[in-house]
Scaffold this motif. Structure first.
Motif, PDB file in Angstrom:
ATOM      1  N   ASN A  68       7.864   3.142  -1.955  1.00  0.00           N
ATOM      2  CA  ASN A  68       7.062   2.217  -2.746  1.00  0.00           C
ATOM      3  C   ASN A  68       6.376   1.186  -1.852  1.00  0.00           C
ATOM      4  O   ASN A  68       5.389   0.584  -2.247  1.00  0.00           O
ATOM      5  CB  ASN A  68       7.958   1.529  -3.785  1.00  0.00           C
ATOM      6  CG  ASN A  68       7.190   0.655  -4.726  1.00  0.00           C
ATOM      7  OD1 ASN A  68       7.059  -0.547  -4.483  1.00  0.00           O
ATOM      8  ND2 ASN A  68       6.671   1.253  -5.774  1.00  0.00           N
ATOM      9  N   TRP A  69       6.889   0.997  -0.648  1.00  0.00           N
ATOM     10  CA  TRP A  69       6.350   0.029   0.305  1.00  0.00           C
ATOM     11  C   TRP A  69       5.380   0.661   1.305  1.00  0.00           C
ATOM     12  O   TRP A  69       4.756  -0.033   2.082  1.00  0.00           O
ATOM     13  CB  TRP A  69       7.486  -0.588   1.107  1.00  0.00           C
ATOM     14  CG  TRP A  69       8.355  -1.546   0.381  1.00  0.00           C
ATOM     15  CD1 TRP A  69       9.214  -1.285  -0.644  1.00  0.00           C
ATOM     16  CD2 TRP A  69       8.477  -2.942   0.632  1.00  0.00           C
ATOM     17  NE1 TRP A  69       9.863  -2.422  -1.033  1.00  0.00           N
ATOM     18  CE2 TRP A  69       9.431  -3.453  -0.264  1.00  0.00           C
ATOM     19  CE3 TRP A  69       7.874  -3.808   1.537  1.00  0.00           C
ATOM     20  CZ2 TRP A  69       9.797  -4.791  -0.279  1.00  0.00           C
ATOM     21  CZ3 TRP A  69       8.249  -5.137   1.525  1.00  0.00           C
ATOM     22  CH2 TRP A  69       9.189  -5.613   0.612  1.00  0.00           C
ATOM     23  N   ARG A  70       5.290   1.989   1.314  1.00  0.00           N
ATOM     24  CA  ARG A  70       4.498   2.656   2.346  1.00  0.00           C
ATOM     25  C   ARG A  70       2.995   2.512   2.092  1.00  0.00           C
ATOM     26  O   ARG A  70       2.550   2.419   0.958  1.00  0.00           O
ATOM     27  CB  ARG A  70       4.857   4.133   2.424  1.00  0.00           C
ATOM     28  CG  ARG A  70       6.281   4.352   2.894  1.00  0.00           C
ATOM     29  CD  ARG A  70       6.473   5.753   3.411  1.00  0.00           C
ATOM     30  NE  ARG A  70       7.868   6.097   3.542  1.00  0.00           N
ATOM     31  CZ  ARG A  70       8.592   5.885   4.631  1.00  0.00           C
ATOM     32  NH1 ARG A  70       8.061   5.297   5.670  1.00  0.00           N
ATOM     33  NH2 ARG A  70       9.856   6.246   4.672  1.00  0.00           N
ATOM     34  N   GLN A  71       2.258   2.531   3.184  1.00  0.00           N
ATOM     35  CA  GLN A  71       0.807   2.465   3.118  1.00  0.00           C
ATOM     36  C   GLN A  71       0.287   3.774   2.535  1.00  0.00           C
ATOM     37  O   GLN A  71       0.756   4.858   2.890  1.00  0.00           O
ATOM     38  CB  GLN A  71       0.249   2.251   4.525  1.00  0.00           C
ATOM     39  CG  GLN A  71      -1.234   2.038   4.577  1.00  0.00           C
ATOM     40  CD  GLN A  71      -1.722   1.766   6.000  1.00  0.00           C
ATOM     41  OE1 GLN A  71      -1.005   2.002   6.966  1.00  0.00           O
ATOM     42  NE2 GLN A  71      -2.935   1.291   6.114  1.00  0.00           N
ATOM     43  N   SER A  72      -0.676   3.685   1.606  1.00  0.00           N
ATOM     44  CA  SER A  72      -1.240   4.899   1.011  1.00  0.00           C
ATOM     45  C   SER A  72      -2.333   5.455   1.920  1.00  0.00           C
ATOM     46  O   SER A  72      -2.869   4.751   2.769  1.00  0.00           O
ATOM     47  CB  SER A  72      -1.808   4.600  -0.378  1.00  0.00           C
ATOM     48  OG  SER A  72      -2.855   3.659  -0.291  1.00  0.00           O
ATOM     49  N   ASN A  73      -2.643   6.722   1.731  1.00  0.00           N
ATOM     50  CA  ASN A  73      -3.650   7.390   2.549  1.00  0.00           C
ATOM     51  C   ASN A  73      -5.040   7.197   1.965  1.00  0.00           C
ATOM     52  O   ASN A  73      -5.213   7.160   0.749  1.00  0.00           O
ATOM     53  CB  ASN A  73      -3.358   8.885   2.650  1.00  0.00           C
ATOM     54  CG  ASN A  73      -2.093   9.162   3.416  1.00  0.00           C
ATOM     55  OD1 ASN A  73      -1.743   8.436   4.325  1.00  0.00           O
ATOM     56  ND2 ASN A  73      -1.402  10.220   3.040  1.00  0.00           N
ATOM     57  N   GLY A  74      -6.019   7.118   2.843  1.00  0.00           N
ATOM     58  CA  GLY A  74      -7.409   7.036   2.411  1.00  0.00           C
ATOM     59  C   GLY A  74      -7.793   5.648   1.942  1.00  0.00           C
ATOM     60  O   GLY A  74      -6.967   4.766   1.766  1.00  0.00           O
ATOM     61  N   GLY A  75      -9.059   5.452   1.756  1.00  0.00           N
ATOM     62  CA  GLY A  75      -9.553   4.174   1.255  1.00  0.00           C
ATOM     63  C   GLY A  75      -9.578   3.098   2.322  1.00  0.00           C
ATOM     64  O   GLY A  75      -9.348   3.345   3.501  1.00  0.00           O
TER      65      GLY A  75
END
Length: 124
Positions: A68-75
């Motif tokens: 839940n704390w991880r950086q999401s991909n893209g953007g």
């Protein structure tokens, strides 16, 4: 406004189930947070959770799985972080890292928690 990063580091050692890190965010407005690990939790199937509290022991982020704390991909970079929106004030904070079971690994589980925040920069 200038975007700044602040990093909090922590380690859960082999045979242990938790650790914590106390820190003070520099004055500014916190916009996001992301967590990075050395991957030990994946090779040991350890269920890892992180919680963030302020100096009054009020949970800013309740204990949730580290994904839940991880950086999401893209953007955009900043928008890929877990959103936070609070003034850091002059408070102390703590991060509590926990595992369901003892860490069964010869290597420690290392965390880097990156906070993004903005502050006012006065021109002279």
């Amino acid at each position: 406004m200038r975007q700044i990063q602040y990093v909090v580091k922590a380690i859960i050692k082999p045979g242990e189930t938790d650790t914590s890190a106390n820190f003070k965010l520099p004055t500014g407005f916190t916009t996001g947070v992301a967590i990075y690990t050395n991957g030990v939790e994946k090779s040991t199937n350890a269920m890892a959770s992180v919680e963030m509290k302020d100096d009054n022991s009020i949970a800013i982020i309740p204990s949730v799985h580290i994904d839940n704390w991880r950086q999401s991909n893209g953007g955009e970079y900043e928008k890929s972080f877990k959103p936070l929106n609070f003034d850091t004030g002059n408070k102390d904070y703590s991060l509590i890292f926990t595992l369901e079971d003892k860490l069964e690994s010869e290597r420690p589980l290392k965390f880097h928690v990156v906070f993004l925040y903005n502050n006012n920069v006065k021109k002279m």
